[in-house]
Design a protein around this motif. Structure first.
Motif, PDB file in Angstrom:
ATOM      1  N   ASP A 359       0.809  -1.211   0.000  1.00 17.81           N
ATOM      2  CA  ASP A 359       0.000   0.000   0.000  1.00 17.81           C
ATOM      3  C   ASP A 359       0.846   1.266   0.000  1.00 17.81           C
ATOM      4  OD1 ASP A 359       1.014  -0.049   2.554  1.00 17.81           O
ATOM      5  OD2 ASP A 359      -0.915  -0.254   3.561  1.00 17.81           O
ATOM      6  N   ILE A 360       2.164   1.109  -0.185  1.00 18.13           N
ATOM      7  CA  ILE A 360       3.046   2.264  -0.316  1.00 18.13           C
ATOM      8  C   ILE A 360       3.999   2.005  -1.459  1.00 18.13           C
ATOM      9  CG2 ILE A 360       2.954   2.808   2.146  1.00 18.13           C
ATOM     10  CD1 ILE A 360       5.756   1.619   2.417  1.00 18.13           C
ATOM     11  N   GLY A 361       4.710   3.026  -1.883  1.00 24.06           N
ATOM     12  CA  GLY A 361       5.798   2.844  -2.823  1.00 24.06           C
ATOM     13  C   GLY A 361       5.457   3.042  -4.272  1.00 24.06           C
ATOM     14  N   GLY A 362       4.178   3.220  -4.619  1.00 24.03           N
ATOM     15  CA  GLY A 362       3.832   3.538  -5.995  1.00 24.03           C
ATOM     16  C   GLY A 362       3.842   2.356  -6.925  1.00 24.03           C
ATOM     17  N   ASN A 363       4.949   1.623  -7.004  1.00 22.33           N
ATOM     18  CA  ASN A 363       5.068   0.499  -7.935  1.00 22.33           C
ATOM     19  C   ASN A 363       4.642  -0.826  -7.322  1.00 22.33           C
ATOM     20  OD1 ASN A 363       5.961   1.978 -10.120  1.00 22.33           O
ATOM     21  ND2 ASN A 363       8.106   1.818  -9.543  1.00 22.33           N
ATOM     22  N   SER A 364       4.199  -0.808  -6.080  1.00 19.83           N
ATOM     23  CA  SER A 364       3.635  -1.998  -5.428  1.00 19.83           C
ATOM     24  C   SER A 364       4.634  -3.134  -5.296  1.00 19.83           C
ATOM     25  CB  SER A 364       2.387  -2.496  -6.183  1.00 19.83           C
ATOM     26  OG  SER A 364       1.387  -1.514  -6.184  1.00 19.83           O
ATOM     27  N   ASN A 365       5.893  -2.822  -5.036  1.00 20.17           N
ATOM     28  CA  ASN A 365       6.830  -3.883  -4.689  1.00 20.17           C
ATOM     29  C   ASN A 365       6.483  -4.436  -3.321  1.00 20.17           C
ATOM     30  OD1 ASN A 365       8.104  -3.604  -7.089  1.00 20.17           O
ATOM     31  ND2 ASN A 365       9.962  -2.676  -6.292  1.00 20.17           N
ATOM     32  N   SER A 366       6.869  -5.684  -3.065  1.00 18.81           N
ATOM     33  CA  SER A 366       6.331  -6.440  -1.939  1.00 18.81           C
ATOM     34  C   SER A 366       7.430  -6.900  -0.999  1.00 18.81           C
ATOM     35  CB  SER A 366       5.544  -7.638  -2.465  1.00 18.81           C
ATOM     36  OG  SER A 366       5.027  -8.400  -1.411  1.00 18.81           O
ATOM     37  N   SER A 367       7.007  -7.352   0.188  1.00 18.16           N
ATOM     38  CA  SER A 367       7.947  -7.789   1.218  1.00 18.16           C
ATOM     39  C   SER A 367       8.261  -9.278   1.144  1.00 18.16           C
ATOM     40  CB  SER A 367       7.387  -7.455   2.603  1.00 18.16           C
ATOM     41  OG  SER A 367       6.139  -8.082   2.810  1.00 18.16           O
ATOM     42  N   ASN A 368       7.749 -10.000   0.158  1.00 20.56           N
ATOM     43  CA  ASN A 368       8.031 -11.433   0.042  1.00 20.56           C
ATOM     44  C   ASN A 368       9.526 -11.674  -0.149  1.00 20.56           C
ATOM     45  OD1 ASN A 368       5.390 -10.644  -1.089  1.00 20.56           O
ATOM     46  ND2 ASN A 368       5.048 -12.833  -1.382  1.00 20.56           N
ATOM     47  N   ASN A 369      10.144 -12.503   0.684  1.00 15.98           N
ATOM     48  CA  ASN A 369      11.504 -12.949   0.405  1.00 15.98           C
ATOM     49  C   ASN A 369      11.501 -13.856  -0.827  1.00 15.98           C
ATOM     50  OD1 ASN A 369      12.511 -11.608   2.604  1.00 15.98           O
ATOM     51  ND2 ASN A 369      13.403 -13.418   3.582  1.00 15.98           N
ATOM     52  N   VAL A 370      12.544 -13.781  -1.627  1.00 14.21           N
ATOM     53  CA  VAL A 370      12.693 -14.674  -2.777  1.00 14.21           C
ATOM     54  C   VAL A 370      13.536 -15.869  -2.342  1.00 14.21           C
ATOM     55  CG1 VAL A 370      13.648 -14.926  -5.094  1.00 14.21           C
ATOM     56  CG2 VAL A 370      12.430 -12.833  -4.460  1.00 14.21           C
ATOM     57  N   ARG A 371      12.977 -17.056  -2.492  1.00 18.79           N
ATOM     58  CA  ARG A 371      13.675 -18.283  -2.092  1.00 18.79           C
ATOM     59  C   ARG A 371      14.501 -18.791  -3.269  1.00 18.79           C
ATOM     60  NH1 ARG A 371       9.401 -16.054   0.831  1.00 18.79           N
ATOM     61  NH2 ARG A 371       8.727 -17.407   2.557  1.00 18.79           N
ATOM     62  N   LEU A 372      15.813 -18.782  -3.137  1.00 21.66           N
ATOM     63  CA  LEU A 372      16.693 -19.209  -4.234  1.00 21.66           C
ATOM     64  C   LEU A 372      17.174 -20.644  -4.098  1.00 21.66           C
ATOM     65  CD1 LEU A 372      18.984 -16.164  -5.121  1.00 21.66           C
ATOM     66  CD2 LEU A 372      16.854 -16.902  -6.176  1.00 21.66           C
ATOM     67  N   ILE A 373      17.431 -21.101  -2.887  1.00 16.19           N
ATOM     68  CA  ILE A 373      17.909 -22.478  -2.695  1.00 16.19           C
ATOM     69  C   ILE A 373      17.178 -23.072  -1.502  1.00 16.19           C
ATOM     70  CG2 ILE A 373      19.906 -23.995  -2.387  1.00 16.19           C
ATOM     71  CD1 ILE A 373      21.707 -21.706  -3.279  1.00 16.19           C
ATOM     72  N   ARG A 374      16.519 -24.224  -1.726  1.00 18.19           N
ATOM     73  CA  ARG A 374      15.796 -24.916  -0.665  1.00 18.19           C
ATOM     74  C   ARG A 374      16.351 -26.327  -0.489  1.00 18.19           C
ATOM     75  NH1 ARG A 374      10.778 -26.280  -0.843  1.00 18.19           N
ATOM     76  NH2 ARG A 374      10.193 -26.117  -3.052  1.00 18.19           N
ATOM     77  N   LEU A 375      16.190 -26.864   0.719  1.00 21.66           N
ATOM     78  CA  LEU A 375      16.743 -28.177   1.020  1.00 21.66           C
ATOM     79  C   LEU A 375      16.121 -29.266   0.161  1.00 21.66           C
ATOM     80  CD1 LEU A 375      18.677 -29.813   2.798  1.00 21.66           C
ATOM     81  CD2 LEU A 375      16.830 -30.025   4.487  1.00 21.66           C
ATOM     82  N   SER A 376      14.828 -29.187  -0.133  1.00 19.95           N
ATOM     83  CA  SER A 376      14.213 -30.228  -0.954  1.00 19.95           C
ATOM     84  C   SER A 376      14.820 -30.244  -2.355  1.00 19.95           C
ATOM     85  CB  SER A 376      12.699 -30.031  -1.035  1.00 19.95           C
ATOM     86  OG  SER A 376      12.378 -28.765  -1.575  1.00 19.95           O
ATOM     87  N   ASP A 377      15.163 -29.074  -2.890  1.00 18.61           N
ATOM     88  CA  ASP A 377      15.851 -29.006  -4.178  1.00 18.61           C
ATOM     89  C   ASP A 377      17.201 -29.704  -4.084  1.00 18.61           C
ATOM     90  OD1 ASP A 377      16.849 -28.249  -6.693  1.00 18.61           O
ATOM     91  OD2 ASP A 377      17.416 -26.250  -6.005  1.00 18.61           O
ATOM     92  N   VAL A 378      17.910 -29.467  -2.995  1.00 13.87           N
ATOM     93  CA  VAL A 378      19.210 -30.110  -2.790  1.00 13.87           C
ATOM     94  C   VAL A 378      19.048 -31.629  -2.688  1.00 13.87           C
ATOM     95  CG1 VAL A 378      21.109 -30.373  -1.148  1.00 13.87           C
ATOM     96  CG2 VAL A 378      20.301 -28.090  -1.762  1.00 13.87           C
ATOM     97  N   TYR A 379      18.041 -32.085  -1.950  1.00 16.12           N
ATOM     98  CA  TYR A 379      17.789 -33.527  -1.854  1.00 16.12           C
ATOM     99  C   TYR A 379      17.574 -34.139  -3.238  1.00 16.12           C
ATOM    100  CZ  TYR A 379      17.167 -33.678   3.265  1.00 16.12           C
ATOM    101  OH  TYR A 379      17.353 -33.647   4.630  1.00 16.12           O
ATOM    102  N   LEU A 380      16.810 -33.448  -4.071  1.00 14.58           N
ATOM    103  CA  LEU A 380      16.502 -33.998  -5.391  1.00 14.58           C
ATOM    104  C   LEU A 380      17.688 -33.910  -6.336  1.00 14.58           C
ATOM    105  CD1 LEU A 380      12.841 -32.706  -5.737  1.00 14.58           C
ATOM    106  CD2 LEU A 380      13.608 -35.024  -5.187  1.00 14.58           C
ATOM    107  N   MET A 381      18.507 -32.871  -6.215  1.00 14.08           N
ATOM    108  CA  MET A 381      19.756 -32.824  -6.990  1.00 14.08           C
ATOM    109  C   MET A 381      20.651 -33.980  -6.587  1.00 14.08           C
ATOM    110  SD  MET A 381      20.841 -28.806  -7.465  1.00 14.08           S
ATOM    111  CE  MET A 381      20.824 -28.303  -5.752  1.00 14.08           C
ATOM    112  N   TYR A 382      20.751 -34.224  -5.301  1.00 17.10           N
ATOM    113  CA  TYR A 382      21.572 -35.313  -4.787  1.00 17.10           C
ATOM    114  C   TYR A 382      21.060 -36.661  -5.303  1.00 17.10           C
ATOM    115  CZ  TYR A 382      24.402 -37.732  -1.210  1.00 17.10           C
ATOM    116  OH  TYR A 382      25.323 -38.513  -0.543  1.00 17.10           O
ATOM    117  N   ALA A 383      19.745 -36.850  -5.246  1.00 11.89           N
ATOM    118  CA  ALA A 383      19.147 -38.108  -5.722  1.00 11.89           C
ATOM    119  C   ALA A 383      19.442 -38.314  -7.196  1.00 11.89           C
ATOM    120  CB  ALA A 383      17.643 -38.093  -5.475  1.00 11.89           C
TER     121      ALA A 383
END
Length: 491
Positions: A359-383
């Motif tokens: 509701d501020i900032g004009g361009n409506s950018n948000s407070s959501n963190n961007v998740r770049l690396i998650r453990l489940s992704d690592v588990y599946l890369m490992y598998a």
């Protein structure tokens, strides 16, 4: 290299101003008589200034996922997902937003503004990282202070991250490993292999010298740590099909204190930020233009002040097994005049998640963190890396991901894999799990390319093998190079 040239001059003459934009002040460290004159020589004198310079190296990551309109459009979370068997462009009409339409139709133009921003912002980050790596070793720290090596390791991680984005977007790109003199600005492309070698060297240095976030206070969150470097190294190796090297890095990561958070549906909620299975996130703390992310305002439905981009295809929805809780945690339906009407919940705001609508900032950018690396992704890369040599271990790590997704539901929901699975059936099961576990997070296109499936699955959409694995170099950069930069084939 236009943006690189522009920014090295910016750093040389206005370094204090750059730091001010990052909420730091260096007024007390500069002699007023130097106003309007080069100030790099007067900087990099204290550990505090080293920290400030490091923050500037992080700022390009924030810009790419936050304040830069076309740069954010070019992230894998948006541009990367469009034109796959998972998502269409979406938007208000079929032709809305021509730069994204180029990806949906595999009809790239060299003047696409997304490519210019991907190139420019990543090289800006590389410049800032190079300034840290070149100057911080000359600063005197306390003898018992490990922070100097940590700063260099964080800068190495960031340089690797920026080059990884470049090499996956364009293929081989100019390698710039230090701040350049004016006479050196026009650099030719290095090979893809040479770029990856630099990325691996930087990540190994980061692995060797970074602490784990579990050994730091909470205010350390958002910085690269050992786990982030290990996870990114695994992804870098996977994208090169160096599966035989992945296991050792996975073993190192598993020795740290990560664990899958119990409820999949909370991962992309505010309470899921930096959960026990989060390995690296980009912190966004407000919905202000500069400090918020632009991803949600592009993927929220039009009737919720979003752009309506990245809408899921039926093929993706059908990939989910019966009663898989991840379907509802990943996608939601909102009836609109154009598209499939299925949107990505992972980067939505209220009422589709608990993140507040800006509701501020004009361009409506948000407070959501961007998740770049998650453990489940690592588990599946490992598998995937060990499926052929150690199928039992591969099955174990896939089952960990499935059990967490199943949660408290009966074992008949997302049942464990058949323990006798081997060979291609096991690999297909891993591919399936990656697709539903990581949907909407920017991995599908790269997974199809690196495994050789893009030529079959994406050909009906216009994908041509040998061309569309990468996008064209920005026409401005090729023109400015006066023949030094050679365009990608068939563009």
């Amino acid at each position: 290299m236009k943006k690189y040239i522009k920014n090295i001059e910016k750093v040389k003459y206005f370094f204090c101003a750059i730091l001010l934009t990052l909420t730091f002040s260096c007024d007390d460290d500069l002699d007023p008589k130097n106003f309007g004159q080069p100030v790099v020589e007067d900087f990099y004198k204290t550990p505090e200034q080293a920290e400030q310079a490091l923050v500037s190296a992080y700022s390009s990551m924030r810009e790419l996922y936050g304040s830069n309109f076309w740069g954010t459009m070019g992230t894998d979370i948006i541009f990367g997902e469009i034109g796959t068997d998972d998502f269409i462009k979406g938007g208000r009409t079929a032709t809305n937003n021509a730069p994204l339409l180029e990806k949906e139709r595999y009809a790239f133009t060299t003047s696409n503004p997304i490519f210019e921003e991907l190139w420019s912002v990543n090289y800006e980050g590389i410049l800032f990282a190079n300034l840290v790596l070149a100057n911080v070793p000359n600063i005197e720290f306390d003898d018992d202070d490990d922070r100097q090596q940590e700063i260099l390791a964080e800068a190495s991680f960031l340089r690797a991250l920026y080059y990884f984005d470049l090499v996956n977007s364009f293929g081989g790109v100019p390698l710039v490993e230090r701040p350049l003199e004016i006479s050196e600005f026009n650099q030719p492309r290095a090979s893809k292999e040479d770029v990856y070698q630099l990325i691996e060297r930087d990540l190994q240095f980061a692995i060797d010298n970074l602490p784990s976030r579990f050994n730091k206070d909470s205010d350390y969150l958002g910085r690269a740590d050992k786990g982030a470097a290990l996870g990114l190294m695994m992804r870098v190796l996977l994208y090169q099909n160096k599966n035989d090297q992945i296991r050792s890095f996975g073993d190192q990561l598993f020795a740290l204190n990560y664990s899958l958070t119990s409820d999949y549906s909370t991962i992309f909620q505010p309470e899921g930020e930096w959960n026990s299975g989060s390995i690296f996130e980009i912190n966004f703390v407000t919905d202000a233009n500069v400090l918020g992310t632009g991803i949600p305002r592009r993927v929220n439905p039009n009737n919720n002040t979003g752009g309506g981009f990245v809408q899921a295809k039926e093929d993706l929805r059908n990939e989910y097994e019966a009663n898989d809780p991840r379907l509802d945690a990943t996608l939601f339906f909102s009836d609109r005049p154009y598209g499939t009407d299925w949107y990505v919940r992972k980067y939505a705001w209220e009422p589709f998640t608990n993140y507040p609508k800006p509701d501020i900032g004009g361009n409506s950018n948000s407070s959501n963190n961007v998740r770049l690396i998650r453990l489940s992704d690592v588990y599946l890369m490992y598998a995937e890396a060990v499926y052929d040599s150690d199928p039992a271990t591969a099955i174990d790590y896939v089952n960990r991901v499935r059990r967490r997704a199943r949660g408290t539901q009966p074992a008949t929901v997302l049942p464990d894999l058949d323990p006798t699975l081997v060979g291609q059936p096991l690999l297909d099961a891993i591919y399936h799990e990656r697709r539903v576990e990581l949907a909407g997070e920017g991995f599908r296109f790269h997974d199809l390319v690196r495994t050789g499936r893009a030529s079959t699955l994406l050909a009906p959409l216009g994908f041509i093998e040998g061309t569309h694995e990468v996008v064209p170099l920005p026409v401005q950069q090729v023109t400015l190079s006066k023949g030094v930069l050679i365009q990608n084939p068939n563009y």
